[in-house]
Design a protein around this motif. Sequence first.
Motif, PDB file in Angstrom:
ATOM      1  N   UNK A 183       0.772  -1.170   0.041  1.00 10.98           N
ATOM      2  CA  UNK A 183      -0.068   0.013   0.059  1.00 10.98           C
ATOM      3  C   UNK A 183       0.969   1.024   0.024  1.00 10.98           C
ATOM      4  N   UNK A 184       0.410   2.027  -0.943  1.00 11.30           N
ATOM      5  CA  UNK A 184       1.553   3.394  -0.887  1.00 11.30           C
ATOM      6  C   UNK A 184       0.571   4.645  -0.789  1.00 11.30           C
ATOM      7  N   UNK A 185       0.579   5.362   0.069  1.00  9.46           N
ATOM      8  CA  UNK A 185      -0.079   6.372   0.155  1.00  9.46           C
ATOM      9  C   UNK A 185       1.022   7.810   0.036  1.00  9.46           C
ATOM     10  N   UNK A 186       0.510   8.704  -0.935  1.00 12.60           N
ATOM     11  CA  UNK A 186       1.392   9.775  -1.036  1.00 12.60           C
ATOM     12  C   UNK A 186       0.890  11.363  -0.673  1.00 12.60           C
ATOM     13  N   UNK A 187       0.484  11.104   0.518  1.00  4.06           N
ATOM     14  CA  UNK A 187       0.477  12.152   1.188  1.00  4.06           C
ATOM     15  C   UNK A 187      -0.954  12.780   1.413  1.00  4.06           C
ATOM     16  N   UNK A 188      -0.996  13.615   2.547  1.00  3.05           N
ATOM     17  CA  UNK A 188      -2.148  14.109   3.225  1.00  3.05           C
ATOM     18  C   UNK A 188      -3.184  13.250   3.613  1.00  3.05           C
ATOM     19  N   UNK A 189      -2.822  12.666   4.787  1.00  2.00           N
ATOM     20  CA  UNK A 189      -3.501  11.447   5.423  1.00  2.00           C
ATOM     21  C   UNK A 189      -4.716  11.710   5.872  1.00  2.00           C
ATOM     22  N   UNK A 190      -5.088  12.949   6.465  1.00  2.00           N
ATOM     23  CA  UNK A 190      -6.276  13.391   6.700  1.00  2.00           C
ATOM     24  C   UNK A 190      -6.498  14.551   6.012  1.00  2.00           C
ATOM     25  N   UNK A 191      -6.951  14.660   4.843  1.00  2.00           N
ATOM     26  CA  UNK A 191      -7.026  15.518   4.161  1.00  2.00           C
ATOM     27  C   UNK A 191      -8.185  16.714   4.298  1.00  2.00           C
ATOM     28  N   UNK A 192      -9.059  16.424   5.127  1.00  2.00           N
ATOM     29  CA  UNK A 192     -10.154  17.320   5.498  1.00  2.00           C
ATOM     30  C   UNK A 192      -9.515  18.193   6.887  1.00  2.00           C
ATOM     31  N   UNK A 193      -8.277  17.945   7.261  1.00  2.00           N
ATOM     32  CA  UNK A 193      -7.547  19.106   7.937  1.00  2.00           C
ATOM     33  C   UNK A 193      -6.454  19.629   7.141  1.00  2.00           C
ATOM     34  N   UNK A 194      -6.389  20.864   6.935  1.00  2.00           N
ATOM     35  CA  UNK A 194      -5.416  21.398   6.148  1.00  2.00           C
ATOM     36  C   UNK A 194      -4.248  22.141   6.826  1.00  2.00           C
TER      37      UNK A 194
END
Length: 211
Positions: free
Chosen positions: A63-74
């Motif tokens: 699994x690769x996540x390329x950032x902004x894990x909680x994108x509703x929190x800026x």
Amino acid sequence: MTSVIRKVFNNFSSGLSDFKNRYKLPEEFHSSQELKIMHISDTPESIYSHIYKMLNYSQPDVIIHTGDLVDNLKLEDAGSEMIPLYQKKSAEFISNLEKLTSARIIYVPGNHDDLSIIKDNTKRSEVVAEGTIIDLDGVKIGLAHYPENLPQTADINLFGHNKQSEFESENKYLNGILNINYLLLPSKTDYKVNYPWTVDQGRQYKRFNMI
């Protein structure tokens, strides 16, 4: 049934079938013996449950996540006042992914992430910098949050941050904002699966501000 009504009915049936299958992968993916990669990016907490379902459904090896894990929190915009909530939500997300799968998990922090918090909450996941190239089954995978920070020598590039989709290169570029991307390696076969239609609302995107 007249030809016009038949055409309308057929179009409706086709559209309904597409709607039902929008989150499905073909059998060739499930039956493949190749390495299976799942790529996501810029994930608001409103779609976490969907990601968990897709994880269980697709059974990826990496699994690769390329950032902004909680994108509703800026975080980049809100600053320190959002840190406690980000810490709580990101810790839950990271923990759940590690519990739900034995897959290798790789994070590339984005502009709305806190690197130290991600590192503190990972037990077996990896955290890598933008521009990193990893070798998966002999294929060079370039990783970044910002597309402009992708390496130039990778076979396949995975990124997020904005909705850029066109590149002047023969190499493959997959944007984790637009879809959940799946890869089979080493064949480099890719599949795109929709996010829930509410994902951009969860990301708090405005019409003319897509970051």
